[in-house]
Design an enzyme around this catalytic site. Structure first.
Site, PDB file in Angstrom:
ATOM      1  N   ARG A 101       0.858  -1.185   0.000  1.00 28.65           N
ATOM      2  CA  ARG A 101       0.000   0.000   0.000  1.00 28.65           C
ATOM      3  C   ARG A 101       0.898   1.240   0.000  1.00 28.65           C
ATOM      4  O   ARG A 101       1.742   1.364   0.881  1.00 28.65           O
ATOM      5  CB  ARG A 101      -0.785  -0.060   1.304  1.00 28.65           C
ATOM      6  CG  ARG A 101      -2.110   0.588   1.266  1.00 28.65           C
ATOM      7  CD  ARG A 101      -2.765   0.412   2.614  1.00 28.65           C
ATOM      8  NE  ARG A 101      -3.669  -0.715   2.682  1.00 28.65           N
ATOM      9  CZ  ARG A 101      -4.258  -1.102   3.809  1.00 28.65           C
ATOM     10  NH1 ARG A 101      -4.010  -0.468   4.935  1.00 28.65           N
ATOM     11  NH2 ARG A 101      -5.092  -2.117   3.810  1.00 28.65           N
ATOM     12  N   ARG A 106      -4.961 -27.188   9.412  1.00 32.12           N
ATOM     13  CA  ARG A 106      -3.765 -26.640  10.043  1.00 32.12           C
ATOM     14  C   ARG A 106      -4.267 -26.131  11.395  1.00 32.12           C
ATOM     15  O   ARG A 106      -5.372 -25.579  11.496  1.00 32.12           O
ATOM     16  CB  ARG A 106      -3.252 -25.515   9.151  1.00 32.12           C
ATOM     17  CG  ARG A 106      -1.969 -24.926   9.507  1.00 32.12           C
ATOM     18  CD  ARG A 106      -0.765 -25.456   8.768  1.00 32.12           C
ATOM     19  NE  ARG A 106       0.363 -25.058   9.615  1.00 32.12           N
ATOM     20  CZ  ARG A 106       1.268 -25.871  10.088  1.00 32.12           C
ATOM     21  NH1 ARG A 106       1.281 -27.123   9.761  1.00 32.12           N
ATOM     22  NH2 ARG A 106       2.218 -25.431  10.885  1.00 32.12           N
ATOM     23  N   ARG A 153       2.697 -14.942  16.905  1.00 32.02           N
ATOM     24  CA  ARG A 153       2.288 -13.615  17.349  1.00 32.02           C
ATOM     25  C   ARG A 153       1.853 -13.638  18.806  1.00 32.02           C
ATOM     26  O   ARG A 153       1.593 -14.698  19.379  1.00 32.02           O
ATOM     27  CB  ARG A 153       1.180 -13.057  16.459  1.00 32.02           C
ATOM     28  CG  ARG A 153      -0.011 -13.969  16.279  1.00 32.02           C
ATOM     29  CD  ARG A 153      -1.003 -13.356  15.296  1.00 32.02           C
ATOM     30  NE  ARG A 153      -2.290 -14.028  15.391  1.00 32.02           N
ATOM     31  CZ  ARG A 153      -3.419 -13.584  14.876  1.00 32.02           C
ATOM     32  NH1 ARG A 153      -3.440 -12.436  14.220  1.00 32.02           N
ATOM     33  NH2 ARG A 153      -4.547 -14.249  15.012  1.00 32.02           N
ATOM     34  N   GLU A 175       0.688 -17.250  20.275  1.00 34.19           N
ATOM     35  CA  GLU A 175       0.024 -18.121  19.301  1.00 34.19           C
ATOM     36  C   GLU A 175       1.076 -18.917  18.534  1.00 34.19           C
ATOM     37  O   GLU A 175       1.997 -18.338  17.970  1.00 34.19           O
ATOM     38  CB  GLU A 175      -0.790 -17.234  18.358  1.00 34.19           C
ATOM     39  CG  GLU A 175      -1.705 -17.991  17.451  1.00 34.19           C
ATOM     40  CD  GLU A 175      -2.649 -17.042  16.697  1.00 34.19           C
ATOM     41  OE1 GLU A 175      -3.224 -16.121  17.307  1.00 34.19           O
ATOM     42  OE2 GLU A 175      -2.788 -17.243  15.483  1.00 34.19           O
ATOM     43  N   TYR A 192     -12.717 -21.977   4.978  1.00 40.26           N
ATOM     44  CA  TYR A 192     -12.401 -20.845   5.845  1.00 40.26           C
ATOM     45  C   TYR A 192     -13.411 -19.733   5.574  1.00 40.26           C
ATOM     46  O   TYR A 192     -13.501 -19.220   4.463  1.00 40.26           O
ATOM     47  CB  TYR A 192     -10.970 -20.304   5.633  1.00 40.26           C
ATOM     48  CG  TYR A 192     -10.784 -19.129   6.567  1.00 40.26           C
ATOM     49  CD1 TYR A 192     -10.426 -19.337   7.890  1.00 40.26           C
ATOM     50  CD2 TYR A 192     -11.090 -17.830   6.162  1.00 40.26           C
ATOM     51  CE1 TYR A 192     -10.356 -18.278   8.781  1.00 40.26           C
ATOM     52  CE2 TYR A 192     -11.022 -16.768   7.059  1.00 40.26           C
ATOM     53  CZ  TYR A 192     -10.651 -17.002   8.358  1.00 40.26           C
ATOM     54  OH  TYR A 192     -10.603 -15.962   9.245  1.00 40.26           O
ATOM     55  N   ASP A 241     -14.801 -16.029   7.055  1.00 38.12           N
ATOM     56  CA  ASP A 241     -14.806 -14.958   8.035  1.00 38.12           C
ATOM     57  C   ASP A 241     -16.204 -14.874   8.649  1.00 38.12           C
ATOM     58  O   ASP A 241     -17.171 -15.377   8.077  1.00 38.12           O
ATOM     59  CB  ASP A 241     -14.436 -13.618   7.372  1.00 38.12           C
ATOM     60  CG  ASP A 241     -12.925 -13.391   7.370  1.00 38.12           C
ATOM     61  OD1 ASP A 241     -12.250 -13.891   8.282  1.00 38.12           O
ATOM     62  OD2 ASP A 241     -12.434 -12.711   6.446  1.00 38.12           O
TER      63      ASP A 241
HETATM   64  C1  LIG Z   1      -7.574 -18.521  14.493  1.00 37.29           C
HETATM   65  C2  LIG Z   1      -8.771 -17.915  13.782  1.00 37.29           C
HETATM   66  C3  LIG Z   1      -8.946 -16.546  13.786  1.00 37.29           C
HETATM   67  C4  LIG Z   1     -10.064 -15.980  13.146  1.00 37.29           C
HETATM   68  N1  LIG Z   1     -10.197 -14.627  13.127  1.00 37.29           N
HETATM   69  C5  LIG Z   1     -11.247 -14.069  12.475  1.00 37.29           C
HETATM   70  C6  LIG Z   1     -11.370 -12.648  12.390  1.00 37.29           C
HETATM   71  O1  LIG Z   1     -10.540 -11.899  12.886  1.00 37.29           O
HETATM   72  N2  LIG Z   1     -12.442 -12.140  11.729  1.00 37.29           N
HETATM   73  C7  LIG Z   1     -13.392 -12.949  11.153  1.00 37.29           C
HETATM   74  O2  LIG Z   1     -14.359 -12.426  10.570  1.00 37.29           O
HETATM   75  N3  LIG Z   1     -13.309 -14.293  11.247  1.00 37.29           N
HETATM   76  C8  LIG Z   1     -12.266 -14.873  11.878  1.00 37.29           C
HETATM   77  N4  LIG Z   1     -12.169 -16.249  11.966  1.00 37.29           N
HETATM   78  C9  LIG Z   1     -13.287 -17.073  11.445  1.00 37.29           C
HETATM   79  C10 LIG Z   1     -14.372 -17.392  12.515  1.00 37.29           C
HETATM   80  O3  LIG Z   1     -13.775 -18.092  13.572  1.00 37.29           O
HETATM   81  C11 LIG Z   1     -15.505 -18.221  11.876  1.00 37.29           C
HETATM   82  O4  LIG Z   1     -16.118 -17.456  10.869  1.00 37.29           O
HETATM   83  C12 LIG Z   1     -16.612 -18.666  12.839  1.00 37.29           C
HETATM   84  O5  LIG Z   1     -16.114 -19.166  14.039  1.00 37.29           O
HETATM   85  C13 LIG Z   1     -17.429 -19.762  12.164  1.00 37.29           C
HETATM   86  O6  LIG Z   1     -18.559 -20.107  12.935  1.00 37.29           O
HETATM   87  P1  LIG Z   1     -19.215 -21.551  12.777  1.00 37.29           P
HETATM   88  O7  LIG Z   1     -20.505 -21.523  13.522  1.00 37.29           O
HETATM   89  O8  LIG Z   1     -19.226 -21.951  11.352  1.00 37.29           O
HETATM   90  O9  LIG Z   1     -18.167 -22.571  13.451  1.00 37.29           O
HETATM   91  P2  LIG Z   1     -17.744 -22.783  14.971  1.00 37.29           P
HETATM   92  O10 LIG Z   1     -17.579 -21.505  15.670  1.00 37.29           O
HETATM   93  O11 LIG Z   1     -16.602 -23.724  14.953  1.00 37.29           O
HETATM   94  O12 LIG Z   1     -19.008 -23.528  15.605  1.00 37.29           O
HETATM   95  C14 LIG Z   1     -19.262 -24.904  15.420  1.00 37.29           C
HETATM   96  C15 LIG Z   1     -19.718 -25.472  16.753  1.00 37.29           C
HETATM   97  O13 LIG Z   1     -20.158 -26.837  16.552  1.00 37.29           O
HETATM   98  C16 LIG Z   1     -19.812 -27.569  17.685  1.00 37.29           C
HETATM   99  N5  LIG Z   1     -19.782 -28.984  17.328  1.00 37.29           N
HETATM  100  C17 LIG Z   1     -18.966 -29.590  16.442  1.00 37.29           C
HETATM  101  N6  LIG Z   1     -19.238 -30.923  16.397  1.00 37.29           N
HETATM  102  C18 LIG Z   1     -20.239 -31.139  17.278  1.00 37.29           C
HETATM  103  C19 LIG Z   1     -20.945 -32.314  17.687  1.00 37.29           C
HETATM  104  N7  LIG Z   1     -20.652 -33.519  17.198  1.00 37.29           N
HETATM  105  N8  LIG Z   1     -21.917 -32.184  18.623  1.00 37.29           N
HETATM  106  C20 LIG Z   1     -22.215 -30.971  19.152  1.00 37.29           C
HETATM  107  N9  LIG Z   1     -21.575 -29.834  18.801  1.00 37.29           N
HETATM  108  C21 LIG Z   1     -20.598 -29.920  17.874  1.00 37.29           C
HETATM  109  C22 LIG Z   1     -18.456 -27.028  18.080  1.00 37.29           C
HETATM  110  O14 LIG Z   1     -18.165 -27.322  19.435  1.00 37.29           O
HETATM  111  C23 LIG Z   1     -18.618 -25.534  17.808  1.00 37.29           C
HETATM  112  O15 LIG Z   1     -19.023 -24.844  18.971  1.00 37.29           O
HETATM  113  C24 LIG Z   1     -11.031 -16.822  12.524  1.00 37.29           C
HETATM  114  C25 LIG Z   1     -10.832 -18.212  12.527  1.00 37.29           C
HETATM  115  C26 LIG Z   1      -9.706 -18.750  13.118  1.00 37.29           C
HETATM  116  C27 LIG Z   1      -9.495 -20.244  13.038  1.00 37.29           C
END
Ligand SMILES: Cc1cc2nc3c(=O)[nH]c(=O)nc-3n(C[C@H](O)[C@H](O)[C@H](O)COP(=O)(O)OP(=O)(O)OC[C@H]3O[C@@H](n4cnc5c(N)ncnc54)[C@H](O)[C@@H]3O)c2cc1C
Length: 367
Positions: free
Chosen positions: A176, A249, A280, A300, A348, A350
């Protein structure tokens, strides 16, 4: 007639948005999660009065006005802007690569000087057909930025030196030529006041939630409770890994309370040298401009993933892409089950994207 219209497996963002929409449409839902808390990976827990992001730093950012308005129903967002800094052996650089970075690196002041410096280093390197990530990075931004800000960090992230990583991983590197340290190019950005857990709690307001309950351990009994299932767990686990395990990962965190009010002066500091073992350090209080007497930091570490570990980032290579496509076929043919979210779709996402997709699916399903 079964007791519930929907059994929602996973109290993360996807499950919570779907539950909220279904409730609004007059449907009765049961949300379960195998963890002891709601909010999935965006869970924040209070430690010393500071909201700690247990599964990694989460910064909400979006260009989607409808999604922004949607989340603002459940929380007020602060003005946090993500501006990470890089620490290379004690030298501090602003990220993403911008005029502040170039000024510190080379003493250049104008965009023209910075561009000339990068072009000069690219030309000196003379790489025309990059064979690995190191050559690709040098051919894009020159040697200094590569050596100090990319080489060590990327090597730690992938667990291998850049010379052993394929060039395609970094097709381009954002540079940038303005003095703008705002990491995200998003119209809307912030952290919910009070943390993400409180936001998800509001989404789930009025919906029955049962925690510490693994769907896969008791699926027949749970299926008997509801007409349909929304499954946000890992898609391969749902099918008992019968086609093989999808790879991830992973990251792990070492979290510590420190007896100081300000440890590093910024929420996110990347350690870009190869010697520091972590990638970090997150200082959680700075996401909410905290003034508590103590602080909480998380180091981390990037980690290989093996079955049983917390899955974080899907591996976007050909092998895993093909395996997911095969699971997706099975998922599409599974009657009465909607697969969604980052684990259900092996993608992945957000947070804003997860909300967008969950709203879309809910609108179609509940129409
Ligand atoms: C390290 C990291 C940093 C991130 N930072 C950002 C960011 O800065 N900004 C951003 O916009 N996004 C970020 N994200 C993305 C964000 O984490 C996701 O968009 C969000 O968590 C997805 O929500 P979800 O409901 O799909 O999944 P999850 O939050 O994983 O929810 C799934 C749930 O299902 C449950 N589950 C799974 N299997 C079972 C089962 N058999 N029985 C009962 N329950 C179960 C799990 O316990 C979990 O609670 C990041 C991701 C990571 C990995």
């Amino acid at each position: 007639m079964k007791q519930y219209d929907y059994l929602i497996v996973g109290a993360g963002l996807y499950g919570a948005v779907f539950a909220h929409e279904a409730k609004k449409a007059g449907k009765k839902c049961l949300v379960i999660d195998k963890r002891s808390h709601i909010a999935g990976n965006i869970y924040t827990e209070p430690v010393e009065g500071i909201n700690v992001h247990r599964y990694g730093a989460h910064i909400f950012h979006t260009n989607n006005k409808a999604v922004w308005q949607y989340v603002n129903q459940f929380a007020e967002f602060n003005r946090y802007t993500n501006s990470p800094v890089a620490n290379y052996h004690g030298e501090i650089y602003n990220l993403p690569f911008n005029m502040n970075t170039f000024n510190k690196m080379w003493g250049v002041v104008t965009p023209a000087e910075a561009k000339a410096k990068i072009e000069q280093q690219k030309a000196e390197a003379g790489i025309t057909d990059p064979q690995n990530l190191e050559e690709q990075a040098i051919s894009l931004v020159g040697t200094d930025i590569y050596e100090k800000l990319i080489k060590g960090y990327t090597g730690k992230q992938w667990g291998r030196p850049c010379t052993e990583l394929p060039a395609f991983i970094i097709k381009r590197l954002p540079v940038r030529f303005t003095y703008d340290d705002n990491y995200f190019n998003a119209l809307y950005q912030g952290i919910p006041n009070g943390g993400y857990t409180a936001m998800v709690e509001k989404m789930l307001d009025g919906t029955e939630v049962r925690l510490n309950m693994d769907y896969l351990a008791d699926r027949d009994a749970l299926n008997a409770l509801a007409e349909k299932v929304v499954y946000t767990g890992p898609v391969d686990a749902y099918f008992d890994y019968k086609l093989g395990a999808l790879q991830y990962r992973s990251v792990h965190f070492e979290t510590e309370v420190l007896d100081t009010d300000n440890y590093q002066g910024n929420a996110v500091v990347n350690y870009t040298d190869a010697e520091t073992p972590y990638t970090r350090i997150i200082e959680h209080k700075h996401f909410e401009f905290g003034t508590q007497p103590k602080t909480v930091i998380s180091r981390e570490y990037s980690a290989e993933w093996k079955k049983g570990d917390e899955p974080y980032y899907p591996v976007n290579d050909e092998k895993n892409g093909a395996l997911y496509a095969a699971y997706k076929k099975l998922a599409d043919a599974e009657p009465g089950v909607i697969f969604g979210g980052r684990l259900g779709e092996y993608k992945y996402y957000d947070m804003d994207k997860v909300i967008e997709v969950a709203l879309d699916v809910a609108a179609k399903e509940l129409a």
